[in-house]
Every structure is written in structure tokens, then in C-alpha cells.
Design a protein around this motif. Structure first.
Motif, PDB file in Angstrom:
ATOM      1  N   ARG A  15       0.853  -1.183   0.000  1.00  0.00           N
ATOM      2  CA  ARG A  15       0.000   0.000   0.000  1.00  0.00           C
ATOM      3  C   ARG A  15       0.896   1.243   0.000  1.00  0.00           C
ATOM      4  O   ARG A  15       1.923   1.271   0.694  1.00  0.00           O
ATOM      5  CB  ARG A  15      -0.919   0.033   1.229  1.00  0.00           C
ATOM      6  N   ILE A  16       0.480   2.268  -0.696  1.00  0.00           N
ATOM      7  CA  ILE A  16       1.279   3.487  -0.834  1.00  0.00           C
ATOM      8  C   ILE A  16       1.543   4.137   0.523  1.00  0.00           C
ATOM      9  O   ILE A  16       2.565   4.805   0.728  1.00  0.00           O
ATOM     10  CB  ILE A  16       0.567   4.460  -1.798  1.00  0.00           C
ATOM     11  N   GLN A  29       6.999 -11.644   7.297  1.00  0.00           N
ATOM     12  CA  GLN A  29       7.967 -11.472   6.215  1.00  0.00           C
ATOM     13  C   GLN A  29       7.368 -10.522   5.186  1.00  0.00           C
ATOM     14  O   GLN A  29       6.580 -10.931   4.337  1.00  0.00           O
ATOM     15  CB  GLN A  29       8.303 -12.822   5.587  1.00  0.00           C
ATOM     16  N   THR A  30       7.718  -9.247   5.275  1.00  0.00           N
ATOM     17  CA  THR A  30       7.100  -8.241   4.412  1.00  0.00           C
ATOM     18  C   THR A  30       7.861  -8.138   3.087  1.00  0.00           C
ATOM     19  O   THR A  30       9.051  -7.843   3.079  1.00  0.00           O
ATOM     20  CB  THR A  30       7.071  -6.865   5.108  1.00  0.00           C
ATOM     21  N   PRO A  31       7.168  -8.355   1.962  1.00  0.00           N
ATOM     22  CA  PRO A  31       7.843  -8.374   0.662  1.00  0.00           C
ATOM     23  C   PRO A  31       7.996  -7.007   0.021  1.00  0.00           C
ATOM     24  O   PRO A  31       8.631  -6.895  -1.028  1.00  0.00           O
ATOM     25  CB  PRO A  31       6.927  -9.261  -0.182  1.00  0.00           C
ATOM     26  N   TYR A  32       7.433  -5.961   0.630  1.00  0.00           N
ATOM     27  CA  TYR A  32       7.418  -4.639   0.006  1.00  0.00           C
ATOM     28  C   TYR A  32       8.009  -3.600   0.955  1.00  0.00           C
ATOM     29  O   TYR A  32       7.939  -3.744   2.179  1.00  0.00           O
ATOM     30  CB  TYR A  32       5.987  -4.222  -0.359  1.00  0.00           C
ATOM     31  N   GLU A  33       8.522  -2.527   0.370  1.00  0.00           N
ATOM     32  CA  GLU A  33       9.008  -1.412   1.184  1.00  0.00           C
ATOM     33  C   GLU A  33       7.858  -0.754   1.924  1.00  0.00           C
ATOM     34  O   GLU A  33       7.999  -0.343   3.079  1.00  0.00           O
ATOM     35  CB  GLU A  33       9.715  -0.385   0.292  1.00  0.00           C
ATOM     36  N   HIS A  34       6.716  -0.648   1.249  1.00  0.00           N
ATOM     37  CA  HIS A  34       5.515  -0.056   1.863  1.00  0.00           C
ATOM     38  C   HIS A  34       4.459  -1.156   2.009  1.00  0.00           C
ATOM     39  O   HIS A  34       3.564  -1.289   1.179  1.00  0.00           O
ATOM     40  CB  HIS A  34       4.987   1.092   1.013  1.00  0.00           C
ATOM     41  N   THR A  35       4.592  -1.943   3.058  1.00  0.00           N
ATOM     42  CA  THR A  35       3.625  -3.015   3.319  1.00  0.00           C
ATOM     43  C   THR A  35       2.574  -2.473   4.276  1.00  0.00           C
ATOM     44  O   THR A  35       2.864  -2.201   5.443  1.00  0.00           O
ATOM     45  CB  THR A  35       4.317  -4.251   3.913  1.00  0.00           C
ATOM     46  N   GLY A  36       1.358  -2.306   3.765  1.00  0.00           N
ATOM     47  CA  GLY A  36       0.333  -1.650   4.558  1.00  0.00           C
ATOM     48  C   GLY A  36      -0.618  -2.578   5.274  1.00  0.00           C
ATOM     49  O   GLY A  36      -1.148  -2.233   6.330  1.00  0.00           O
ATOM     50  N   GLU A  37      -0.851  -3.773   4.717  1.00  0.00           N
ATOM     51  CA  GLU A  37      -1.882  -4.647   5.273  1.00  0.00           C
ATOM     52  C   GLU A  37      -1.401  -6.087   5.336  1.00  0.00           C
ATOM     53  O   GLU A  37      -0.745  -6.578   4.415  1.00  0.00           O
ATOM     54  CB  GLU A  37      -3.159  -4.590   4.425  1.00  0.00           C
ATOM     55  N   ALA A  38      -1.762  -6.746   6.419  1.00  0.00           N
ATOM     56  CA  ALA A  38      -1.649  -8.202   6.529  1.00  0.00           C
ATOM     57  C   ALA A  38      -3.072  -8.737   6.643  1.00  0.00           C
ATOM     58  O   ALA A  38      -3.772  -8.417   7.609  1.00  0.00           O
ATOM     59  CB  ALA A  38      -0.828  -8.590   7.748  1.00  0.00           C
ATOM     60  N   LYS A  87      -7.807  -8.113   9.268  1.00  0.00           N
ATOM     61  CA  LYS A  87      -6.570  -7.519   8.781  1.00  0.00           C
ATOM     62  C   LYS A  87      -5.839  -6.828   9.929  1.00  0.00           C
ATOM     63  O   LYS A  87      -6.459  -6.391  10.897  1.00  0.00           O
ATOM     64  CB  LYS A  87      -6.842  -6.435   7.721  1.00  0.00           C
ATOM     65  N   ILE A  88      -4.528  -6.671   9.755  1.00  0.00           N
ATOM     66  CA  ILE A  88      -3.757  -5.727  10.564  1.00  0.00           C
ATOM     67  C   ILE A  88      -3.198  -4.691   9.609  1.00  0.00           C
ATOM     68  O   ILE A  88      -2.600  -5.037   8.583  1.00  0.00           O
ATOM     69  CB  ILE A  88      -2.630  -6.417  11.345  1.00  0.00           C
ATOM     70  N   LEU A  89      -3.421  -3.406   9.905  1.00  0.00           N
ATOM     71  CA  LEU A  89      -3.008  -2.310   9.036  1.00  0.00           C
ATOM     72  C   LEU A  89      -1.966  -1.449   9.730  1.00  0.00           C
ATOM     73  O   LEU A  89      -2.128  -1.089  10.902  1.00  0.00           O
ATOM     74  CB  LEU A  89      -4.200  -1.423   8.655  1.00  0.00           C
ATOM     75  N   ASP A  90      -0.910  -1.115   8.989  1.00  0.00           N
ATOM     76  CA  ASP A  90       0.137  -0.209   9.458  1.00  0.00           C
ATOM     77  C   ASP A  90       0.059   1.067   8.629  1.00  0.00           C
ATOM     78  O   ASP A  90       0.494   1.097   7.481  1.00  0.00           O
ATOM     79  CB  ASP A  90       1.502  -0.871   9.304  1.00  0.00           C
ATOM     80  N   ALA A  91      -0.485   2.110   9.222  1.00  0.00           N
ATOM     81  CA  ALA A  91      -0.626   3.389   8.518  1.00  0.00           C
ATOM     82  C   ALA A  91       0.599   4.253   8.806  1.00  0.00           C
ATOM     83  O   ALA A  91       0.617   5.029   9.762  1.00  0.00           O
ATOM     84  CB  ALA A  91      -1.900   4.096   8.961  1.00  0.00           C
ATOM     85  N   ALA A 204       2.712   5.017  -8.501  1.00  0.00           N
ATOM     86  CA  ALA A 204       4.120   4.798  -8.845  1.00  0.00           C
ATOM     87  C   ALA A 204       4.489   5.388 -10.199  1.00  0.00           C
ATOM     88  O   ALA A 204       5.660   5.671 -10.468  1.00  0.00           O
ATOM     89  CB  ALA A 204       4.419   3.306  -8.821  1.00  0.00           C
ATOM     90  N   ASN A 205       3.483   5.591 -11.045  1.00  0.00           N
ATOM     91  CA  ASN A 205       3.727   6.159 -12.372  1.00  0.00           C
ATOM     92  C   ASN A 205       3.493   7.665 -12.431  1.00  0.00           C
ATOM     93  O   ASN A 205       3.508   8.264 -13.512  1.00  0.00           O
ATOM     94  CB  ASN A 205       2.838   5.462 -13.403  1.00  0.00           C
TER      95      ASN A 205
END
Length: 318
Positions: A15-16, A29-38, A87-91, A204-205
């Protein structure tokens, strides 16, 4: 079939606005730099959880729901889709201001079985953190005019929060999670979101993210009314149970375990997320260690279970 909890693997979503707390605080194990939701308990096609143990290991939760309805006491009236999503969200940054439809609108306009009523348990909140919950418009014309003008400061209601707060968000409620907040969300199994305002962010674009003002204006509750609810508490041996909400789609509890407790599963099945500490759960002479970040289901095939340890959990059922 299962005389034990059904443990689930979380599905991580980019998530952005996401950060890194799903890794640092929960060990995912977060695969993204901006991991917003599990998506920690999910049968939704956009992120189905895999089962980690027992005869259905490596199957998805949706597979189990469809092929082994006895685990959930599923009937034809329950429909074809698993009803809930946790879900667990990291804002790390503000989420977009958004609103979700109810069941009838979601079925008619989107062709999906569920709208989205949700609720939030605040796991962590930085000093001064706040949510957006509701609006000040007196009628639908005033709402649409404010949206079209972009008069967000005068339209939106801001609510400060701290760790341990609970917020119920019925469908049709304009809302947003603010920066510096980590929540556990229990919701209907729906991924329909109408974005109202996104702080002029780009993807991203470099393109502005889509807004859905027409749909949002149609589904938003006007005027906004703050949900009223009473938290009910009981003690079962060394377990303190706080019922946070009991509504049409779900009932949600906070469990605080400080010792031992023997429990009877009285609902069709229970969803459990460990949010603090560690404990042991015993079913039919099988004992499993659970700790912060673990998520599991007590299926209909387990009648009694015991808990031992010091832990906090969010528990839900339909």
C-alpha cells in the motif's frame, strides 16, 4: 476432521501509505518497502490465507469453507463466500478518505456478495494520532457540494485515538485511518472501496489515484450519526472477556488472559488473533504455543479448549 485450531498464514499487501511495523512488531515477512496490510484471516479471492497445519495444510481458507462446511457449521443459508475478513493495518501515512457500500448496493452495482461494515481495535497510535470518522454535512446536497469544492477541512470529522480504543464503522460511514496508527480490523469479506479524497497523492507512475465521488455520494449516510455501543465485560476463571461490539455481521471481543481458563465454543466457529504476549491452547490433549502475530480459527469440530499463559487476543464470530 480437525480436533485442533486451524492456523493461518497472513497475506501481505503493498500500500502506498504502508510502513514496516508488520515486520518489526509482528514478525511477518514483508515483501514490500511499503507493506500496509496483513490479511491474517481471509478467504477473499484478493488475498486468501493458507492453512498451516492439519489435514488441510496448504489449502486456502476458502477451500476449507467450500469443501468442508462442517468446520464452520456452514449451511446453504450462509451463502457461497466466507463472511468475514481480519486484517492488521500499518498506517505509516494517512490512508485515503473513503466509504464502503452496504450489501444491497454491493450486490446490485458491483456484483459481489457483501458490502463492508468494519470495526477497528487500535493496537498502537503515536502521540497526536487521529482518525477521520464521519462528516458535518446536514443533507446530501451539502455533502455533494463540499465534495465537489474539495472543502475537506470543513466537511470531515477528526477523532483522536490511543492504543486500546475501539471504533465501529458501519457501511456508509466516511472514514480514514491517520498516520502513526496500527489497527486490527474485523470486517465483512469485501474489498469494495470508494475513494473520496487522497491528499492529491500520485501512484508509482506519477498519476493521480482514482476517486469515486459519484458512488461515494450515493452510499454515504447523511447526516452522519456516531455509532452508539456498550462494552460488556465478564470474567471466566483467569480470562477477562470484553465484548466490544455485537452487530448484524459480527461480534468482536478483547480477551485478556492472565493464567488458565477452560472454554466452551458456543458459536459456529471463532476467529482468534493474538495481539500481545504468548500462551498455550489445548484441544483434545493436543497443545499448541501461540504468540503475538499468530492467527487461527477454533472450528466447529472443537467443542472445548483451554488457554494457559499471559496474552491478549481479538476474537470474533458471525
Amino acid at each position: 476432521m480437525y480436533n485442533e485450531p486451524i492456523f493461518l498464514e497472513p497475506v501481505l499487501q503493498e500500500r502506498i501509505w504502508g510502513g514496516n511495523k508488520l515486520s518489526t512488531e509482528f514478525g511477518y515477512q514483508t515483501p514490500y518497502e511499503h507493506t500496509g496490510e496483513a490479511w491474517v484471516i481471509s478467504a477473499h479471492p484478493n488475498g486468501p490465507s493458507k492453512i498451516k497445519n492439519g489435514p488441510l495444510e496448504d489449502n486456502t481458507l476458502q477451500d476449507a469453507w467450500e469443501k468442508h462446511g462442517e468446520l464452520f457449521n456452514r449451511t446453504e443459508a450462509a451463502g457461497e463466500s466466507y463472511p468475514l475478513l481480519v486484517k492488521i493495518l500499518d498506517a505509516n501515512e494517512n490512508l485515503s478518505v473513503q466509504v464502503h457500500p452496504d450489501d444491497s448496493y454491493a450486490k446490485e452495482k458491483e456484483g459481489v456478495p457483501y458490502g463492508k461494515t468494519e470495526c477497528w481495535y487500535v493496537l498502537d497510535a503515536e502521540e497526536g494520532a487521529e482518525l477521520i470518522l464521519g462528516h458535518h454535512a446536514k443533507n446530501r446536497e451539502e455533502l455533494q457540494e463540499s465534495m465537489e469544492k474539495g472543502a475537506w477541512e470543513s466537511l470531515l470529522k477528526h477523532v483522536p485515538v490511543t492504543a486500546g480504543d475501539f471504533v465501529y464503522v458501519p457501511s456508509g460511514t466516511i472514514h480514514a485511518i491517520g498516520a502513526g496508527i496500527v489497527i486490527l480490523e474485523t470486517q465483512q469479506s469485501s474489498d469494495i472501496t470508494y475513494r473520496v479524497y487522497d491528499y492529491d497523492r500520485t501512484d508509482a507512475n506519477g498519476n493521480p489515484r482514482d476517486l469515486h465521488l459519484k458512488q461515494a455520494a450515493e452510499v454515504t449516510n447523511v447526516p452522519h450519526k456516531d455509532p452508539k455501543g456498550e462494552i460488556i465485560q465478564e470474567t471466566i476463571e483467569d480470562l477477562t472477556v470484553r465484548k466490544l461490539v455485537q452487530e448484524a455481521y459480527f461480534t468482536v471481543y478483547h480477551w485478556d488472559l492472565r493464567g488458565d481458563s477452560i472454554l466452551e465454543r458456543k458459536k459456529d466457529f471463532l476467529q482468534v488473533s493474538v495481539i500481545k504476549g504468548e500462551a498455550a491452547i489445548t484441544t483434545d490433549n493436543k497443545t499448541f504455543r501461540v504468540e503475538k502475530g499468530m492467527n487461527f480459527i477454533i472450528p466447529n469440530t472443537v467443542k472445548y479448549f483451554s488457554l494457559q499463559g499471559n496474552a491478549e487476543m481479538i476474537v470474533s464470530h458471525t
